[in-house]
Design a protein around this motif. Structure first.
Motif, PDB file in Angstrom:
ATOM      1  N   TYR A 233       0.846  -1.209   0.000  1.00  0.00           N
ATOM      2  CA  TYR A 233       0.000   0.000   0.000  1.00  0.00           C
ATOM      3  C   TYR A 233       0.874   1.250   0.000  1.00  0.00           C
ATOM      4  CZ  TYR A 233      -3.634   3.364   1.274  1.00  0.00           C
ATOM      5  OH  TYR A 233      -4.496   4.440   1.286  1.00  0.00           O
ATOM      6  N   ASN A 234       1.618   1.457   1.084  1.00  0.00           N
ATOM      7  CA  ASN A 234       2.447   2.658   1.171  1.00  0.00           C
ATOM      8  C   ASN A 234       3.533   2.681   0.095  1.00  0.00           C
ATOM      9  OD1 ASN A 234       3.232   5.121   2.371  1.00  0.00           O
ATOM     10  ND2 ASN A 234       4.799   4.103   3.575  1.00  0.00           N
ATOM     11  N   GLY A 235       4.226   1.565  -0.086  1.00  0.00           N
ATOM     12  CA  GLY A 235       5.317   1.522  -1.050  1.00  0.00           C
ATOM     13  C   GLY A 235       4.868   1.431  -2.489  1.00  0.00           C
ATOM     14  N   ALA A 236       3.590   1.088  -2.723  1.00  0.00           N
ATOM     15  CA  ALA A 236       3.130   0.832  -4.092  1.00  0.00           C
ATOM     16  C   ALA A 236       2.545   2.052  -4.782  1.00  0.00           C
ATOM     17  CB  ALA A 236       2.094  -0.295  -4.093  1.00  0.00           C
ATOM     18  N   ILE A 237       1.823   2.891  -4.049  1.00  0.00           N
ATOM     19  CA  ILE A 237       1.044   3.936  -4.737  1.00  0.00           C
ATOM     20  C   ILE A 237       1.414   5.351  -4.330  1.00  0.00           C
ATOM     21  CG2 ILE A 237      -0.909   2.369  -5.082  1.00  0.00           C
ATOM     22  CD1 ILE A 237      -2.336   3.722  -2.762  1.00  0.00           C
ATOM     23  N   PHE A 289     -11.782  -5.706  12.062  1.00  0.00           N
ATOM     24  CA  PHE A 289     -12.748  -5.882  10.975  1.00  0.00           C
ATOM     25  C   PHE A 289     -12.987  -4.561  10.243  1.00  0.00           C
ATOM     26  CE2 PHE A 289     -16.739  -6.632   8.846  1.00  0.00           C
ATOM     27  CZ  PHE A 289     -16.630  -7.958   8.444  1.00  0.00           C
ATOM     28  N   ALA A 290     -13.193  -3.488  11.000  1.00  0.00           N
ATOM     29  CA  ALA A 290     -13.526  -2.199  10.393  1.00  0.00           C
ATOM     30  C   ALA A 290     -12.362  -1.637   9.571  1.00  0.00           C
ATOM     31  CB  ALA A 290     -13.930  -1.202  11.477  1.00  0.00           C
ATOM     32  N   ALA A 291     -11.134  -1.742  10.091  1.00  0.00           N
ATOM     33  CA  ALA A 291      -9.978  -1.183   9.390  1.00  0.00           C
ATOM     34  C   ALA A 291      -9.756  -1.860   8.047  1.00  0.00           C
ATOM     35  CB  ALA A 291      -8.734  -1.314  10.261  1.00  0.00           C
ATOM     36  N   HIS A 292      -9.928  -3.167   7.997  1.00  0.00           N
ATOM     37  CA  HIS A 292      -9.698  -3.879   6.745  1.00  0.00           C
ATOM     38  C   HIS A 292     -10.868  -3.716   5.773  1.00  0.00           C
ATOM     39  CE1 HIS A 292      -6.571  -5.792   9.205  1.00  0.00           C
ATOM     40  NE2 HIS A 292      -5.973  -6.005   8.059  1.00  0.00           N
ATOM     41  N   LEU A 293     -12.062  -3.567   6.302  1.00  0.00           N
ATOM     42  CA  LEU A 293     -13.201  -3.299   5.419  1.00  0.00           C
ATOM     43  C   LEU A 293     -12.998  -1.970   4.704  1.00  0.00           C
ATOM     44  CD1 LEU A 293     -16.018  -4.080   4.394  1.00  0.00           C
ATOM     45  CD2 LEU A 293     -16.969  -2.866   6.377  1.00  0.00           C
ATOM     46  N   TRP A 294     -12.545  -0.962   5.420  1.00  0.00           N
ATOM     47  CA  TRP A 294     -12.272   0.347   4.837  1.00  0.00           C
ATOM     48  C   TRP A 294     -11.158   0.229   3.780  1.00  0.00           C
ATOM     49  CZ3 TRP A 294     -11.730   5.334   8.272  1.00  0.00           C
ATOM     50  CH2 TRP A 294     -11.592   6.449   7.458  1.00  0.00           C
ATOM     51  N   ALA A 295     -10.071  -0.452   4.136  1.00  0.00           N
ATOM     52  CA  ALA A 295      -8.925  -0.553   3.228  1.00  0.00           C
ATOM     53  C   ALA A 295      -9.273  -1.327   1.954  1.00  0.00           C
ATOM     54  CB  ALA A 295      -7.754  -1.219   3.941  1.00  0.00           C
ATOM     55  N   TYR A 296     -10.235  -2.224   2.042  1.00  0.00           N
ATOM     56  CA  TYR A 296     -10.601  -3.042   0.883  1.00  0.00           C
ATOM     57  C   TYR A 296     -11.020  -2.187  -0.313  1.00  0.00           C
ATOM     58  CZ  TYR A 296     -13.476  -6.070  -2.077  1.00  0.00           C
ATOM     59  OH  TYR A 296     -14.025  -6.729  -3.139  1.00  0.00           O
ATOM     60  N   PHE A 297     -11.737  -1.107  -0.050  1.00  0.00           N
ATOM     61  CA  PHE A 297     -12.225  -0.260  -1.141  1.00  0.00           C
ATOM     62  C   PHE A 297     -11.091   0.499  -1.826  1.00  0.00           C
ATOM     63  CE2 PHE A 297     -15.939  -0.894   1.572  1.00  0.00           C
ATOM     64  CZ  PHE A 297     -16.872  -1.300   0.618  1.00  0.00           C
ATOM     65  N   GLN A 299      -7.874  -0.914  -1.949  1.00  0.00           N
ATOM     66  CA  GLN A 299      -7.090  -1.949  -2.612  1.00  0.00           C
ATOM     67  C   GLN A 299      -7.699  -2.340  -3.955  1.00  0.00           C
ATOM     68  OE1 GLN A 299      -3.931  -3.865  -1.859  1.00  0.00           O
ATOM     69  NE2 GLN A 299      -4.561  -3.808  -3.997  1.00  0.00           N
ATOM     70  N   LYS A 300      -8.996  -2.212  -4.098  1.00  0.00           N
ATOM     71  CA  LYS A 300      -9.666  -2.555  -5.355  1.00  0.00           C
ATOM     72  C   LYS A 300      -9.253  -1.657  -6.508  1.00  0.00           C
ATOM     73  CE  LYS A 300     -14.014  -2.282  -4.388  1.00  0.00           C
ATOM     74  NZ  LYS A 300     -15.476  -2.393  -4.613  1.00  0.00           N
ATOM     75  N   THR A 301      -8.666  -0.499  -6.203  1.00  0.00           N
ATOM     76  CA  THR A 301      -8.407   0.491  -7.248  1.00  0.00           C
ATOM     77  C   THR A 301      -7.075   0.311  -7.972  1.00  0.00           C
ATOM     78  OG1 THR A 301      -7.405   2.053  -5.678  1.00  0.00           O
ATOM     79  CG2 THR A 301      -9.799   2.168  -5.990  1.00  0.00           C
ATOM     80  N   TYR A 302      -6.208  -0.631  -7.536  1.00  0.00           N
ATOM     81  CA  TYR A 302      -4.925  -0.807  -8.210  1.00  0.00           C
ATOM     82  C   TYR A 302      -4.448  -2.245  -8.060  1.00  0.00           C
ATOM     83  CZ  TYR A 302      -2.782  -0.629  -3.545  1.00  0.00           C
ATOM     84  OH  TYR A 302      -2.440  -0.888  -2.234  1.00  0.00           O
ATOM     85  N   LEU A 399      -6.324  -9.821   1.395  1.00  0.00           N
ATOM     86  CA  LEU A 399      -7.410 -10.657   1.911  1.00  0.00           C
ATOM     87  C   LEU A 399      -6.906 -11.664   2.943  1.00  0.00           C
ATOM     88  CD1 LEU A 399      -9.455 -11.335  -1.367  1.00  0.00           C
ATOM     89  CD2 LEU A 399     -10.041  -9.784   0.527  1.00  0.00           C
ATOM     90  N   SER A 400      -5.710 -12.209   2.725  1.00  0.00           N
ATOM     91  CA  SER A 400      -5.155 -13.142   3.707  1.00  0.00           C
ATOM     92  C   SER A 400      -4.838 -12.423   5.018  1.00  0.00           C
ATOM     93  CB  SER A 400      -3.902 -13.823   3.150  1.00  0.00           C
ATOM     94  OG  SER A 400      -2.857 -12.887   2.937  1.00  0.00           O
TER      95      SER A 400
END
Length: 431
Positions: A233-237, A289-297, A299-302, A399-400
């Motif tokens: 995430y941080n290093g990729a975008i 649960f909440a932090a990863h649900l937020w991040a999922y949206f 991660q879908k963009t790249y 996801l893992s």
């Protein structure tokens, strides 16, 4: 003092890791070095509790911090000579051995020194000071890279000097047998029996406290998450200076997470310890649960393929930056909460530093930021960094990470219910 030792060793290390790829444009060498680091950490963590009991916590801390200096120097070398990847890999493997010693000594001391009513506060104090290392290192990296697209040699040299200072700090610390707690009791002296006895102690610790096995998934997950957060995430975008600022924000939020859970929830004297244990579990589960649900949206963009090409990188002046940095803030808050809760649970199982050293060392070798969890943390981190080095899809790694984090809390729930009591008497459980 213990906090400042880790401030100048692991604290600077996490600042380097938080930059994504160790501050390098190509993160593959750093991912492979991290996999080597945590693999050796996982193996030697099995024995680090026994070694700590023999050579003492001060020497464990000194030898441990030396490994961080070597690792930082390796990135300085590869910044000068790009073909020095083998040196970085070797430094990572050596750091795994040294880190097992340092974190085992740290875990046993941090959980043995406080009274039962102070354990949450002591843990939060340690994590606050420790994460200040990451904050300061990230601030230095942000300042030096503000007008640059790469991390310069001066940043690595500054990091190296700070870690070398940390090597000498343990010489100023008192031995545990000279420490008297605030309630007048003494810290139990860690005994130094034979190596054969130490190996049998590992077996006895697991036999007398088999409930610790239910915490293994938590230990495994606690360092697994860093690969996605910092590299994928941080290093990729983000641009280099945005990475540094993100890292600074993440470690700052970790300070608040540790203080919030450790001091305001887990050490509330007006509430029984068992009730506090369930409060802590509920908060960490919800945040995971909440932090990863937020991040999922996001991660879908790249994808990895897009990020490794000449795709546009988000900078601190972009309109979308503020929304994206919140992911780093929330995950940093979650990380410190999970680490604090894991330490607190182990501390609730025992007051004997010899037993705690075995617990912390064992989990260090099976495992990831942070003790009994270190073995498992290291195994988790080694797995995650290996998948990143192998080029696994970002979404699969994410996801893992999400699954492991939530599942680990579900596994821990029975142990919290069945094993955590309102008080632990050392006479009843000393090895």
């Amino acid at each position: 003092m213990l906090g400042f030792v880790c401030f100048l060793g692991p604290g600077i290390f996490i600042a380097l890791t938080g930059l994504g790829g160790g501050g390098q444009v190509n993160s593959k060498v750093q991912a492979n070095a991290s996999a080597m680091l945590y693999a050796t950490f996982a193996f030697f963590g099995l024995f680090s509790g026994s070694i700590n009991n023999v050579i003492g916590p001060r020497w464990s801390l000194i030898l441990g911090t030396l490994g961080y200096s070597l690792y930082i120097s390796a990135f300085l070398v590869i910044n000068i000579r790009p073909d020095a990847g083998a040196f970085v890999l070797a430094a990572g493997a050596i750091l795994g051995i040294c880190a097992a010693l340092l974190w085992t000594a740290q875990g046993s001391l941090m959980m043995a020194y406080p009274t039962e009513a102070q354990k949450g506060m002591f843990i939060s104090i340690f994590w606050t000071i420790f994460n200040l290392g990451g904050i300061m290192g990230s601030a230095v990296a942000f300042g030096t890279s503000f007008k640059s697209t790469v991390i310069g040699n001066s940043t690595y040299i500054g990091f190296l000097i700070l870690t070398l200072v940390g090597v000498f700090l343990p010489l100023l610390m008192a031995n545990p047998n000279k420490v008297i707690r605030t309630d007048g009791t003494r810290v139990n002296q860690v005994r130094h029996p034979s190596w054969k006895t130490e190996l049998s102690r590992l077996y006895v610790a697991l036999k007398t406290d088999p409930w610790i096995i239910l915490l293994f998934p938590m230990f495994f997950a606690s360092n697994y998450c860093y690969t996605w957060e910092y590299n994928n995430y941080n290093g990729a975008i983000f641009t280099i200076r945005a990475r540094a600022l993100n890292s600074l924000m993440s470690y700052t939020s970790q300070v608040f997470g540790a203080v919030f859970l450790g001091y305001f929830i887990l050490d509330q004297k007006r509430v029984r310890r068992r009730v506090r244990a369930f409060y802590g579990w509920s908060l960490v589960f919800f945040m995971a649960f909440a932090a990863h649900l937020w991040a999922y949206f996001y991660q879908k963009t790249y994808t990895r393929a897009e990020a490794t090409k000449d795709a546009y990188k988000i900078d601190i002046i972009d309109k979308t930056y503020v929304a994206h940095v919140w992911v780093m803030l929330i995950h940093g808050f979650l990380d410190s909460m999970l680490q604090t809760y894991a330490y607190w649970l182990i501390g609730a199982m025992s007051n004997d530093p010899a037993k705690l050293a075995v617990f912390t060392g064992f989990c260090t070798s099976i495992l990831i930021k942070h003790h009994t969890d270190k073995s498992l943390q290291s195994a988790g981190a080694a797995s995650a960094w290996s998948t990143d080095a192998a080029g696994i899809l970002y979404m699969n790694i994410f996801l893992s990470t999400w699954f492991l984090m939530v599942a680990s809390m579900i596994f821990a729930a029975p142990m919290v219910y069945l094993r955590v009591t309102d008080r632990t008497d050392v006479e009843e459980e000393t090895l």
